[in-house]
Motif scaffolding. Structure first.
Motif, PDB file in Angstrom:
ATOM      1  N   UNK A  37      23.426 -51.571 -83.835  1.00 36.72           N
ATOM      2  CA  UNK A  37      22.076 -51.006 -84.658  1.00 36.72           C
ATOM      3  C   UNK A  37      20.876 -51.722 -84.647  1.00 36.72           C
ATOM      4  N   UNK A  38      21.366 -53.326 -84.808  1.00 39.10           N
ATOM      5  CA  UNK A  38      20.284 -54.185 -85.029  1.00 39.10           C
ATOM      6  C   UNK A  38      19.449 -54.408 -83.567  1.00 39.10           C
ATOM      7  N   UNK A  39      20.094 -54.032 -82.472  1.00 38.11           N
ATOM      8  CA  UNK A  39      19.354 -54.326 -81.090  1.00 38.11           C
ATOM      9  C   UNK A  39      18.578 -53.038 -80.795  1.00 38.11           C
ATOM     10  N   UNK A  40      17.421 -53.257 -80.550  1.00 36.13           N
ATOM     11  CA  UNK A  40      16.551 -51.911 -80.268  1.00 36.13           C
ATOM     12  C   UNK A  40      16.947 -51.330 -79.034  1.00 36.13           C
ATOM     13  N   UNK A  51      22.864 -39.798 -71.358  1.00 34.52           N
ATOM     14  CA  UNK A  51      21.603 -39.842 -72.198  1.00 34.52           C
ATOM     15  C   UNK A  51      21.913 -40.129 -73.739  1.00 34.52           C
ATOM     16  N   UNK A  52      22.982 -40.561 -73.982  1.00 34.08           N
ATOM     17  CA  UNK A  52      23.202 -41.109 -75.435  1.00 34.08           C
ATOM     18  C   UNK A  52      22.658 -42.713 -75.406  1.00 34.08           C
ATOM     19  N   UNK A  53      22.516 -42.995 -76.705  1.00 35.35           N
ATOM     20  CA  UNK A  53      22.550 -44.551 -76.843  1.00 35.35           C
ATOM     21  C   UNK A  53      23.662 -45.322 -76.911  1.00 35.35           C
ATOM     22  N   UNK A  54      23.775 -46.595 -76.643  1.00 33.23           N
ATOM     23  CA  UNK A  54      24.927 -47.242 -77.074  1.00 33.23           C
ATOM     24  C   UNK A  54      25.299 -47.038 -78.272  1.00 33.23           C
ATOM     25  N   UNK A  55      24.779 -47.096 -79.322  1.00 38.47           N
ATOM     26  CA  UNK A  55      25.288 -46.565 -80.503  1.00 38.47           C
ATOM     27  C   UNK A  55      25.693 -45.351 -80.814  1.00 38.47           C
ATOM     28  N   UNK A  56      25.030 -44.257 -80.228  1.00 40.58           N
ATOM     29  CA  UNK A  56      25.708 -42.955 -80.182  1.00 40.58           C
ATOM     30  C   UNK A  56      27.039 -42.641 -79.396  1.00 40.58           C
ATOM     31  N   UNK A 120      30.621 -46.146 -91.010  1.00 42.03           N
ATOM     32  CA  UNK A 120      30.184 -46.108 -89.641  1.00 42.03           C
ATOM     33  C   UNK A 120      29.403 -44.930 -89.146  1.00 42.03           C
ATOM     34  N   UNK A 121      29.647 -43.950 -89.738  1.00 46.61           N
ATOM     35  CA  UNK A 121      28.790 -42.746 -89.864  1.00 46.61           C
ATOM     36  C   UNK A 121      27.338 -42.552 -90.333  1.00 46.61           C
ATOM     37  N   UNK A 122      27.104 -43.376 -91.542  1.00 44.02           N
ATOM     38  CA  UNK A 122      26.052 -43.108 -92.222  1.00 44.02           C
ATOM     39  C   UNK A 122      24.847 -44.548 -91.984  1.00 44.02           C
ATOM     40  N   UNK A 123      25.563 -45.659 -91.450  1.00 40.40           N
ATOM     41  CA  UNK A 123      24.620 -46.736 -91.082  1.00 40.40           C
ATOM     42  C   UNK A 123      23.650 -46.375 -90.095  1.00 40.40           C
ATOM     43  N   UNK A 124      23.785 -45.756 -89.001  1.00 37.71           N
ATOM     44  CA  UNK A 124      22.628 -45.484 -88.031  1.00 37.71           C
ATOM     45  C   UNK A 124      21.640 -44.971 -88.743  1.00 37.71           C
ATOM     46  N   UNK A 125      21.702 -44.293 -89.813  1.00 32.73           N
ATOM     47  CA  UNK A 125      20.608 -43.548 -90.227  1.00 32.73           C
ATOM     48  C   UNK A 125      19.577 -44.408 -90.924  1.00 32.73           C
ATOM     49  N   UNK A 126      19.865 -45.540 -91.384  1.00 33.76           N
ATOM     50  CA  UNK A 126      18.862 -46.523 -91.717  1.00 33.76           C
ATOM     51  C   UNK A 126      18.121 -47.438 -90.629  1.00 33.76           C
ATOM     52  N   UNK A 127      18.537 -47.005 -89.562  1.00 32.10           N
ATOM     53  CA  UNK A 127      17.846 -47.442 -88.185  1.00 32.10           C
ATOM     54  C   UNK A 127      17.314 -46.317 -87.583  1.00 32.10           C
ATOM     55  N   UNK A 128      17.040 -45.167 -88.092  1.00 29.39           N
ATOM     56  CA  UNK A 128      16.138 -44.098 -87.513  1.00 29.39           C
ATOM     57  C   UNK A 128      17.127 -43.386 -86.658  1.00 29.39           C
ATOM     58  N   UNK A 129      18.415 -43.472 -86.460  1.00 31.85           N
ATOM     59  CA  UNK A 129      19.137 -42.812 -85.546  1.00 31.85           C
ATOM     60  C   UNK A 129      19.909 -41.425 -86.282  1.00 31.85           C
ATOM     61  N   UNK A 130      19.824 -40.244 -85.707  1.00 40.03           N
ATOM     62  CA  UNK A 130      20.498 -39.083 -86.214  1.00 40.03           C
ATOM     63  C   UNK A 130      19.679 -38.548 -87.462  1.00 40.03           C
TER      64      UNK A 130
END
Length: 245
Positions: A37-40, A51-56, A120-130
């Protein structure tokens, strides 16, 4: 219920005293999701991942990793050691029943899986994902996902009495789940036949289900049916074959 609660607290204390496997299981996926999540660039859609990001793409895989390590390796090892040491046999002479211990161990593993899965499911929210709505659905779906892995773990604990063998088989089974979830090869590049086989394993079904929920895609019937089938079959076989000594 009081006996199960007391045994749950005892199992929790034992886990906190010897947390090595839990730390190993929890730290790896948590650190991995934080780094990704820290890597743009890891937050951008990629053709290689359909079509997904690495995080997704890897978020469901990390959930599979944590759940499989806990349910397929840790749980059979705990129950196998208790059986080998005669603890289950001695427990039958007390007001508590071995079934209370089994319920306590299952509950403890379930709680740990849900806590790790929630992070694991909620952390990406803080990086603007999902979105909050999508991730809420992901969190709710963690319950049937965890149940399927617990059922397979209970099956291994029932049919393999030796704790070391059960742990080894559990590790091998977990590795299959990781592959089906796309840990080493992205699921987007699976050939048709391999994708079909993978989707009928708990690892593949969880990855498919959580990916659809997290990205807002329609959730098909197949992964849910797969998880329910593994849950029913796993616990049914475990109940019929489990031996207390």
């Amino acid at each position: 219920m009081s006996a199960t609660t007391a045994l749950f607290r005892n199992e929790l204390r034992l886990t906190l005293r010897t947390p090595a496997i839990v730390i190993w299981t929890v730290v790896i996926p948590v650190v991995a999701i934080i780094v990704m999540c820290s890597i743009p660039g890891a937050r951008q859609p990629l053709e290689a991942f359909g079509g997904l990001s690495v995080v997704e793409a890897y978020q469901p895989t990390l959930v599979v990793f944590a759940a499989s390590m806990l349910a397929l390796q840790m749980m059979p090892m705990i129950l196998g050691q208790y059986r080998e040491l005669g603890f289950l046999r001695r427990l039958r002479t007390t007001p508590a029943h071995p079934g209370n211990l089994l319920a306590a161990v299952l509950a403890l593993i379930l709680v740990i899986i849900l806590v790790v899965g929630l992070f694991l499911s909620t952390l990406p929210l803080f990086f603007g994902l999902g979105s909050v709505g999508r991730q809420t659905l992901v969190v709710l779906l963690l319950i049937p996902c965890a149940a399927a892995f617990l059922a397979v773990g209970a099956l291994l604990a029932a049919v393999i009495p030796n704790p070391r063998v059960a742990s080894g088989v559990g590790s091998a089974t977990a590795a299959v789940m990781w592959f089906a979830a796309g840990m080493w090869v992205p699921r987007a590049v699976f050939p048709g036949w391999l994708a079909t086989v993978a989707d009928w394993t708990p690892g593949g079904a969880v990855a498919s289900l959580l990916t659809s929920a997290a990205t807002g895609a329609a959730i098909g019937w197949q992964p849910l049916v797969c998880l329910v089938a593994w849950t029913v079959i796993g616990f049914t076989v475990a109940i019929r074959t489990f031996r207390w000594e």
